[in-house]
Design a protein around this motif. Structure first.
Motif, PDB file in Angstrom:
ATOM      1  N   VAL A   1       0.557  -0.421   0.217  1.00  0.00           N
ATOM      2  CA  VAL A   1       0.163  -0.140  -0.232  1.00  0.00           C
ATOM      3  C   VAL A   1       0.469   1.325  -0.096  1.00  0.00           C
ATOM      4  O   VAL A   1       2.195   0.973   0.398  1.00  0.00           O
TER       5      VAL A   1
ATOM      6  N   THR B   1      -9.446  -4.388  -6.778  1.00  0.00           N
ATOM      7  CA  THR B   1      -8.524  -3.715  -6.837  1.00  0.00           C
ATOM      8  C   THR B   1      -7.902  -3.736  -8.733  1.00  0.00           C
ATOM      9  O   THR B   1      -8.549  -4.377  -9.651  1.00  0.00           O
TER      10      THR B   1
ATOM     11  N   VAL C   1      -3.951  -0.340  -2.996  1.00  0.00           N
ATOM     12  CA  VAL C   1      -3.563  -1.653  -2.647  1.00  0.00           C
ATOM     13  C   VAL C   1      -3.195  -2.632  -3.503  1.00  0.00           C
ATOM     14  O   VAL C   1      -3.864  -3.052  -4.432  1.00  0.00           O
TER      15      VAL C   1
END
Length: 553
Positions: A397, A482, A546
């Motif tokens: 991250v 994501t 992320v």
């Protein structure tokens, strides 16, 4: 109906009278029950909160009789939604009048519709009271999923000028008013400086009167009006500062008083000639008398003579008077200077306030506060961000600051959102939950193979926030994917928490991502001040950064 039996003698007047009275009473009751023309009923005696019942009043009467039904207020504690029109039906020689009311109640409980009073041809009749039961609406919170309150939506409006345009127009208007006042004051000052002394001004005005064609045109009223005005203005500026508004008698009396006091060296002949000129001017203006041209020319010469003699008749001021006058003028100059400073300072303050108001209206107080006093989240947003991997299984991250590993006690205090026994659990964080920005990242592996769904973690988010002191918690969940295509659960909402330093309640927003990857569980939580736009941008940037390393990578 219970009937009372009486012991009546079979003989005698008393027994006979009692029997007659009893028979009369029974007959009267029977007749009354048969003639009662009013009845009431409802379509149902049980409703839920907010539902309606139909209440009916039926009256049977002769056509010529007047019937008055009750008003809405008489149905309390029930509420009248609507009173319908009267329905009339004819049966043989009688009319049946049906009046319906729609009633409701918004509180649960047992309620009685009271007896209703109906007037029939001036007589009062009452309906029966009716018991109504109002039940709660039962909500099955297990089958029916609860959702947070939706945010308000802006209604699109037709085109209108932005607020900052009106602020700029107002500023320009004030600048224009200030500039107009400045130029007008400057013009008056220039006119005052260009004005001649009283004596020279009087001679110039007499020459202008000579060049006019008033005498040739026999406009003697206007001629004498201007002649008297020239003399009065000179005396007003040189001898008596009320000469313009004084009457002829008051002015002459003042000059004679000054002469007697030795303050005016005029002879009586000159004062007498002035009196004659002013009186002749008053007659010409107010009595419409017309002196001849020769007399007017003579008065013109006398006026110039009076002005010349008055100039020499006024004694020169002494050195003491000149000194006093000089000090007085200096005080006046200081006063004017002070007034001028106050004027320009006030104008400057007004312009600054208007400028600040325009800035607030155009860019808002938050950005102004950021530029003037600085903003921690703005500095974090615009600073150098760090990309790192945390925990096992690892989560990558990007954050504005490095996340710090919490100790075992802190990890223990962080609730496990899975409700499963964890073999390893690592927690990394930045900031505090009651501050402007808080980041919490947790990863864990389990002691044995377990199967769980991410939806089970939604129910625990509110409990976890309550343990940290939050309240008024709103929760919303949705599927999140994501950039790599890994699917997780995104939980967002808001809560209120108390600042331990100021003791004030702060409204916060939060975002939390849950993932189940690489045989483990990962989550990242970001909370921030609900009114901080910079922090909102930071949170969005964090959750969008992320990444995960898949098994084998």
């Amino acid at each position: 109906m219970k009937i009372a039996f009486f012991n009546i003698k079979k003989s005698g007047f008393t027994g006979t009278f009692s029997l007659v009275m009893i028979l009369f009473l029974f007959a009267h009751i029977s007749a009354f029950s048969q003639e009662l023309p009013v009845s009431a009923k409802v379509d149902t005696a049980q409703i839920k909160i907010g539902e309606q019942i139909i209440y009916e009043l039926l009256v049977e009467t002769q056509p010529e009789k007047l019937v008055v039904f009750p008003e809405n207020e008489s149905f309390s504690p029930m509420e009248v939604v609507e009173a319908l029109k009267i329905d009339t039906t004819r049966t043989e020689s009688k009319f049946q009048l049906l009046k319906k009311y729609a009633l409701t109640k918004f509180d649960s409980g047992h309620y009685v519709i009271p007896k209703q009073k109906i007037m029939v041809d001036g007589k009062s009749f009452f309906s029966d009271s009716i018991l109504i039961e109002v039940n709660d609406v039962v909500v099955d919170t297990i089958k029916q999923k609860l959702y947070p309150i939706k945010p308000r939506m802006e209604i699109p409006q037709s085109f209108k000028l932005p607020d900052w345009v009106w602020w700029i127009l107002g500023l320009l208007l004030l600048i224009g008013i200030g500039l107009f006042a400045f130029l007008r004051r400057k013009k008056k000052k220039e006119e005052a400086e260009a004005k001649l002394p009283p004596y020279e001004q009087a001679l110039v005005e007499l020459e202008q009167l000579d060049r006019s064609a008033l005498l040739e045109n026999r406009e003697l009223k206007e001629y004498y009006s201007q002649l008297a005005s020239v003399v009065r203005k000179y005396l007003d500026g040189k001898v008596y500062d009320h000469a313009l508004e004084s009457t002829t008698g008051e002015l002459i009396a003042f000059l004679e008083m000054k002469k007697e006091a030795g303050e005016l060296l005029l002879d009586r002949q000159t004062i007498s000639e002035l009196k004659i000129i002013l009186q002749r001017a008053d007659l010409a203006k107010f009595a419409n008398t017309k002196p001849d041209v020769i007399t007017a020319k003579s008065d013109r010469a006398s006026a110039e003579k009076i002005i010349n003699e008055t100039k020499t008749a006024v004694p020169e001021p002494s050195e003491e008077e000149l000194l006093k006058n000089q000090k007085y003028q200096e005080k006046l100059a200081q006063k004017r200077k002070k007034k001028k400073i106050i004027y320009w300072v006030s104008a400057g303050i007004i312009v600054i306030l208007i400028g600040i108001s325009v800035l607030i209206a155009t860019i808002g107080t938050t950005k102004i506060n950021d530029y003037v006093f600085g903003n921690n989240t703005k500095e974090l947003l615009e600073g150098d961000w760090i990309t790192s991997s945390y925990g096992t299984p690892p989560m990558t991250v990007t954050t504005p600051e490095v996340l710090v590993r919490e100790d075992s006690l802190q990890q223990k205090n962080n609730s496990n959102p899975t409700n499963f026994e964890a073999r390893t659990m690592e927690v990394f964080s930045f900031g505090k939950i009651e501050k402007d920005l808080y980041i919490n990242l947790a990863t864990m592996t389990f002691s044995k193979d377990v199967t769980f769904t991410l939806e089970t973690t939604v129910d625990n988010i509110a409990e976890g926030l309550e343990d940290l002191g939050a309240k008024n918690i709103l929760v919303k969940d949705e599927i999140f994917t994501t950039m790599e295509g890994i699917e997780g659960l995104k939980i967002s909402g808001s809560f209120v928490i108390e600042d331990p330093e100021s003791k004030n309640e702060i409204k916060m927003k939060y975002l939390k991502l849950h993932f189940a990857t690489n045989n483990g569980f990962q989550s990242i939580f970001v909370s921030y001040n609900a009114n901080d736009e910079n922090a909102d941008e930071i949170a969005q940037r964090i959750v969008n950064s992320v990444e995960f390393k898949r098994d084998g990578q």
